[in-house]
Structure formats: C-alpha cells, structure tokens
Design an enzyme around this catalytic site. Structure first.
Site, PDB file in Angstrom:
ATOM      1  N   HIS A  45      -4.802  23.450 -33.720  1.00 37.37           N
ATOM      2  CA  HIS A  45      -4.238  24.628 -33.992  1.00 37.37           C
ATOM      3  C   HIS A  45      -3.358  25.341 -33.281  1.00 37.37           C
ATOM      4  CE1 HIS A  45      -6.163  24.110 -38.134  1.00 37.37           C
ATOM      5  NE2 HIS A  45      -7.181  23.756 -37.455  1.00 37.37           N
ATOM      6  N   GLU A 147     -17.448  19.509 -39.020  1.00 34.79           N
ATOM      7  CA  GLU A 147     -17.221  20.880 -39.945  1.00 34.79           C
ATOM      8  C   GLU A 147     -16.789  20.665 -41.326  1.00 34.79           C
ATOM      9  OE1 GLU A 147     -13.317  22.114 -37.707  1.00 34.79           O
ATOM     10  OE2 GLU A 147     -12.842  19.968 -37.512  1.00 34.79           O
TER      11      GLU A 147
HETATM   12  C1  3PY Z   1     -13.842  25.838 -37.307  1.00 31.91           C
HETATM   13  O1  3PY Z   1     -14.657  26.815 -37.251  1.00 31.91           O
HETATM   14  O2  3PY Z   1     -13.277  25.041 -38.362  1.00 31.91           O
HETATM   15  C2  3PY Z   1     -13.072  25.185 -36.187  1.00 31.91           C
HETATM   16  O3  3PY Z   1     -12.719  24.217 -35.923  1.00 31.91           O
HETATM   17  C3  3PY Z   1     -13.590  26.183 -34.809  1.00 31.91           C
HETATM   18  O4  3PY Z   1     -13.455  25.541 -33.707  1.00 31.91           O
HETATM   19 MG    MG Z   2     -12.021  23.476 -37.672  1.00 31.48          MG
END
Ligand code: 3PY
Ligand code: MG
Length: 250
Positions: A45, A147
């Site tokens: 990002h 994630e």
């Molecule tokens: C998230 O919180 O999705 C991230 O990638 C943080 O590093």
């Molecule tokens: Mg992330």
C-alpha cells in the site's frame, strides 16, 4: 549482508517495528534512529518502487533490519524485494498452506525453492553469489500475513509449512473479511485474532500484529505478540503535527 534478524525473531525478544509507507531514506533513518528494532517497508500500500526500497535498505538495513511487504504473493515481486538485500519478506493475504508454500518457494533458492539467482545487491552485485545463496536460504525471514477469516481457520496448516518463520496479523483486512471493516474491537474480530495467537503460541511460532497506536501495542505485547508494528511513518508525523497545532492554537 546479515542482519541477525532471524536469530532475534526466533529468540524470545519482542521486536518493535513501524510501517514505512513513504519513499524516503531520510524518514526511514529518523525512525531507525528512534530505536525501532525493524522497519516494515510497505510495498503493498505504500508509495515505494524497487529502487526506493533499495535506497532505504542501504540507508538503514545494517543497523535496523528492513522487512519488505510485497504487493502480492508473486515470485517476481518476492525476488525483486530480496535482491535489495532486505532481511525478509511479509507476504500479504496468506490464507492457506498452499499460499504459504508458494511464498516460501519463491523466497528460497534451489533445492529449497525456485528463487532465481541475480547479480544484484543481495548477491554482492555478482561478487558474492555462492555465499549469498546459502546465507539467504538460511537467514531470510518469511512472514506469512494472516489477515482473513480463512487464514484464521487454516492457521495451523499455514504455520506448519517449512520456511514460514512467523505469522503476522493484519487486523484491518481481517475485520473486513468478517464484513466489519475497521471494527478491530469487535468480538468476532478479536476471537479470530486470539485463534491465530493461540495456534502460534502452541506451535512456538512467533506471531506479530499491526497496532494503530502504542496503547494497543502494549496490550498485544502483554498478550504475547512479539513482532509488533506500531503505526506508520505518516500516522506518527500526522499525529505530531496535529498535536503541535492544537497546543498553539487552542
Ligand atoms: C491490515 O491490518 O490489514 C494490515 O495489512 C496491517 O499491516
Ligand atoms: Mg492488510
């Protein structure tokens, strides 16, 4: 080039990092000098390109290990990131053992994987190829970013993949995968975080997480997270700027 980062990660140390999103070696130096243990160079990002990433690794990498988050789990991005001489990689969106195996294969030279041998900074610009192959295969850190709720469901299989050195939770994407974007404190999001933390603790694999601020980071540290990333370069600068203006214009 060895950073000793892997040894520190596999020891019992808590490693405090900050996410660097801006392509400035000077800013990276400021954060390294502030005492962070590692820098999370965000190519997913952040505003980096590969030359800028290498400039940051050149500026601070010997004293403050740089771990590059690649834009995707792709062998081309992974090889380019490692060619800079970075201490390791964060692979975003690792949801399964197959995703983890793909990342590890891309990060390791044969016979462990399929990484292509370059003559870049990591290989001493061609003067240190032989040493760099064994050194990088042994020392380059591969962090699987977990994630998504699918990653939480498959966490045991992900961290069982040989070559995965740590798991790192992205709480924002994890919350989004539960249709609760940004609601980190939500019970379901916290349960997924706890599921990943516990599985890593049981497997004795270091686990990390992104924390928006120091208060959250202290809670995570006390819960056993050892690879902490606290805030971003821009966030810290923005908060300091707002606080300064507020103090003088109040
Ligand atoms: C998230 O919180 O999705 C991230 O990638 C943080 O590093
Ligand atoms: Mg992330």
């Amino acid at each position: 080039m060895t950073s000793g980062f892997k040894a520190r990660l596999t020891g019992q140390e808590t490693l405090l990092g900050v996410l660097i999103s801006l392509p400035s070696p000077e800013l990276a130096e400021i954060y390294a000098e502030a005492g962070f243990d590692w820098l999370f160079l965000d190519w997913e990002h952040g505003l980096h390109d590969v030359l800028g990433l290498q400039r940051i690794v050149q500026a601070v990498g010997r004293t403050c290990p740089c771990v590059i988050r690649v834009p995707d789990n792709d062998p081309v991005w992974i090889a380019k990131a490692l060619d800079t001489g970075a201490a390791g990689l964060i692979i975003p969106h690792v949801n399964s053992a197959a995703d983890a195996a793909r990342a590890v294969a891309a990060a390791k030279y044969p016979p462990l994987g399929v990484r292509s041998i370059g003559v870049a900074r990591a290989q001493g610009y061609g003067l240190d190829v032989q040493n760099s192959v064994s050194r990088d295969n042994g020392e380059t850190v591969v962090v699987a970013q977990t994630e998504h709720i699918e990653a939480a469901r498959h966490i045991e299989a992900i961290i069982a993949v040989s070559g995965v050195d740590a798991a790192f939770i992205g709480p924002f994407d994890l919350s989004a995968s539960l249709n609760k974007p940004g609601r980190i404190a939500d019970a379901e999001v916290q349960a997924a975080i706890e599921r990943i933390r516990r599985a890593c603790a049981e497997a004795k694999i270091p686990v990390g997480i992104f924390a928006a601020d120091a208060e959250a980071a202290v809670r995570y540290r006390d819960a056993g997270f050892r690879l902490l990333c606290v805030g971003t370069d821009a966030l810290h600068a923005g908060r300091a700027a707002h606080a300064t203006v507020a103090a003088l214009k109040a």
